[in-house]
Design a protein around this motif. Structure first.
Motif, short mmCIF file in Angstrom:
data_model
loop_
_atom_site.label_atom_id
_atom_site.label_comp_id
_atom_site.label_asym_id
_atom_site.label_seq_id
_atom_site.Cartn_x
_atom_site.Cartn_y
_atom_site.Cartn_z
N GLY A 206 0.80 -1.21 0.00
CA GLY A 206 0.00 0.00 0.00
C GLY A 206 0.84 1.26 0.00
N ILE A 207 1.98 1.22 0.65
CA ILE A 207 2.82 2.41 0.73
C ILE A 207 3.91 2.42 -0.35
N ALA A 208 4.09 1.31 -1.05
CA ALA A 208 5.13 1.19 -2.07
C ALA A 208 5.05 2.23 -3.18
N PRO A 209 3.85 2.61 -3.67
CA PRO A 209 3.80 3.61 -4.75
C PRO A 209 4.47 4.93 -4.40
N TYR A 210 4.45 5.31 -3.13
CA TYR A 210 5.11 6.55 -2.73
C TYR A 210 6.63 6.44 -2.90
N SER A 211 7.20 5.36 -2.42
CA SER A 211 8.65 5.21 -2.55
C SER A 211 9.05 5.02 -4.02
N SER A 213 7.57 6.09 -6.78
CA SER A 213 7.45 7.33 -7.54
C SER A 213 8.62 8.26 -7.26
N VAL A 214 8.96 8.42 -6.00
CA VAL A 214 10.01 9.36 -5.62
C VAL A 214 11.38 8.87 -6.07
N PHE A 215 11.67 7.60 -5.85
CA PHE A 215 12.99 7.08 -6.24
C PHE A 215 13.14 7.04 -7.75
N ALA A 229 11.30 14.28 -0.81
CA ALA A 229 12.45 13.38 -0.64
C ALA A 229 12.32 12.58 0.66
N TRP A 230 11.94 13.25 1.74
CA TRP A 230 11.75 12.55 3.01
C TRP A 230 10.57 11.58 2.91
N MET A 231 9.55 11.97 2.17
CA MET A 231 8.41 11.09 1.98
C MET A 231 8.84 9.78 1.32
N GLY A 232 9.65 9.88 0.26
CA GLY A 232 10.11 8.68 -0.42
C GLY A 232 10.96 7.79 0.46
N THR A 233 11.85 8.42 1.25
CA THR A 233 12.74 7.65 2.13
C THR A 233 11.96 6.98 3.25
N ILE A 234 11.06 7.72 3.87
CA ILE A 234 10.25 7.14 4.94
C ILE A 234 9.36 6.03 4.39
N ALA A 235 8.80 6.25 3.20
CA ALA A 235 7.94 5.23 2.60
C ALA A 235 8.71 3.93 2.38
N TYR A 236 9.94 4.03 1.86
CA TYR A 236 10.70 2.80 1.64
C TYR A 236 11.13 2.18 2.96
N PHE A 419 -2.57 12.49 3.38
CA PHE A 419 -2.85 11.09 3.68
C PHE A 419 -1.56 10.35 4.04
N PHE A 420 -0.48 10.64 3.31
CA PHE A 420 0.78 9.95 3.58
C PHE A 420 1.25 10.21 5.00
N TRP A 421 1.26 11.47 5.42
CA TRP A 421 1.78 11.77 6.75
C TRP A 421 0.85 11.23 7.84
#
Length: 505
Positions: A206-211, A213-215, A229-236, A419-421
């Motif tokens: 469920g959270i994989a699309p965030y990481s 997309s950013v990476f 950038a922090w969103m992608g790192t935290i998501a992964y 929603f992410f946070w």
């Protein structure tokens, strides 16, 4: 066919269990062993039938070497076996990597071999090397071929671990183990499997699309706003946690359905207070293997602090390379080697005792926890990125290279920041404050030696865990049924099922 696929859940697992229960009713130990071998080989062949030949060759050759070592403790035979196993691993996993580096350094144009990586070769190679080592050291006597074969190919742990030693499973391949407490074993195993399925399908995927997309943007060299950038790192960071945790739970659960207990391989690593503690909790069986069969033979900590730090760094470098043929993995391992060396040096110097004079223990604890988690997250960037350029872009963006400017390409991602946070806070609460699946099912000994490996630093939640621990009951059955239904519905909604991250290693 992955554990979280409908093919596995509906078509593979039910007939395997039904035949197992029939053979159990007939009290046929050898029949059970060979049935589980056949099921495991079919599971492996689903991925790549041609590589099944390699797996069978490896199992047969190593069993023969085991028999030779039983007759005479020959260092030459042991060395030949290790070289043979590592040679296969090097050829299939690292040949193209080496050729590519030779071409880059020498300016040559040697064509790549285009080798397809056999599934699970890293895992079954390490298991069989440990078996030969233990045979040479006299820790193993006679072992028949069928039980040795099942030790290697047992499908719950074949693809991505845990890396089991012979003492973990072979003694369990008996009629007594297969036939005792079958109802409780199934209930415990099914609970662990459902929890793991939810972690993988609902949280990790469920959270994989965030990481992703950013990476992906970082790999293209796109500077990212700080929060993205922090969103992608935290998501992964969350994705790999629940992906691997989910796999480990499912592996434990599947094995337990057949009465087999596997070693604990994942124990809330983000609760670690330092990086040493982290590696006692993350991929525990890999850490144990590297310690016993690499770090200690290199000299461990017996030859002074400098040599200790060198040995740690070498061990983690090779541990990083084990994960994949990429300099990113090597650098990830190097970072953790440096982290571990600093951690041990800090403890040896004793500066931490001075901090206790000036700061409240809780402040120190929170600081160490945050510092450890930050170090792990930085290292995950190199683990996830496909190149150093992508990792560099992520790091520079995280620490302010692009500020808060949002190019059109970022806006087009349509990432729901709010929603992410929000969901990150929920996931963070689960990780840091909730008991893990092994703690929840602790009454029924979900793993081997689980008592010695459980988190002993969080005694405050002991009463909570005891009061709300899982047990075969109507309430828990309804709760797990609900979790399972939610997971299955999510599988139906997915356009494409993703493999577990560690299947690639």
């Amino acid at each position: 066919m992955v554990f979280s696929s409908l093919e596995f859940i509906y078509l593979f697992l039910p007939p395997v269990l039904l035949v197992f229960y029939l053979l159990r009713f007939l009290q046929w130990e050898n029949g059970i062993v060979w049935w589980l071998i056949a099921a495991s080989l079919a599971f492996y062949a689903w991925w790549s039938p041609i590589h099944l030949i390699l797996l069978l060759f490896s199992v047969t050759a190593n069993f023969y070497l085991h028999k030779v070592l039983l007759e005479r403790k020959s260092r030459l035979v042991l060395t030949s076996g290790i070289i043979g196993n590592l040679g296969l691993l090097l050829y299939f996993k690292y040949a193209d990597f080496l050729i590519g580096n030779v071409n880059a350094i020498a300016g040559s144009e040697i064509p790549l071999l285009g080798i397809v990586l056999p599934l699970a070769i890293s895992f079954f190679t390490f298991q069989q090397i440990s078996f030969l080592f233990d045979t040479y050291r006299g820790e193993i006597e006679q072992c028949n071929f069928s039980k040795y074969c099942l030790f290697v190919v047992f499908f719950p742990q074949l693809i991505a671990g845990p890396i089991v030693l012979q003492k973990h499973t072979i003694p369990q391949f008996t009629l007594k183990t297969f036939t005792q407490r079958v109802g409780l074993n199934f209930a415990t195993g099914a609970t662990l499997f459902v929890i793991g399925l939810f972690k993988k399908i609902v949280i990790a995927d469920g959270i994989a699309p965030y990481s992703t997309s950013v990476f992906t943007l970082a790999e293209q060299g796109q500077a990212l706003p700080i929060d993205v950038a922090w969103m992608g790192t935290i998501a992964y960071t969350f994705q790999i946690y629940f992906d691997f945790s989910g796999y480990c739970d499912m592996a434990l659960g599947l094995a337990r359905m057949f009465g087999i207990k596997l070693p604990l391989n994942f124990n809330s690593p983000y609760k670690a207070q330092n990086i040493v503690d982290f590696w006692r909790r993350w991929h525990i069986t890999l850490s144990v293997f590297l310690r016993n069969y690499l770090y200690i033979p290199l000299g461990g900590n017996r030859k002074g602090p400098v040599r200790r730090y060198v040995n740690l760094t070498i061990t983690m470098l090779l541990g990083g390379l084990w994960h994949g043929a990429s300099w990113n993995f090597v650098f990830w391992g190097l970072l953790h080697g440096i982290y571990l060396s600093i951690n041990h040096a800090w403890s040896a110097i004793g500066f931490h005792k001075n901090l206790e004079v000036f700061f409240h223990p809780l402040v120190i604890k929170v600081f160490y926890h945050a510092l450890t988690l930050l170090g792990v997250m930085v290292a995950w960037i190199f683990f996830r990125a496909e190149s150093f350029t992508g990792a560099e872009t992520m790091l520079l963006s995280m620490f302010g290279q692009a500020g808060y400017i949002y190019p059109d390409i970022i806006k087009d991602l349509a990432l729901d920041h709010e929603f992410f946070w929000f969901i990150s806070c929920v996931i963070g609460f689960i990780i840091f404050f909730c008991p893990n699946s092994v703690e929840i099912t602790r009454r029924y000994q979900p793993t081997i030696d689980y008592k010695s490996l459980l988190d002993k630093t969080h005694q405050l939640k002991a009463r909570f865990i005891k009061a709300y621990a899982w047990r075969p009951s109507t309430n828990w059955s309804c709760a797990m049924l609900g979790v399972g239904v939610i997971s299955l519905l999510q599988i139906y909604r997915l356009d494409e099922l993703t493999e577990f991250i560690y299947f690639n290693f």
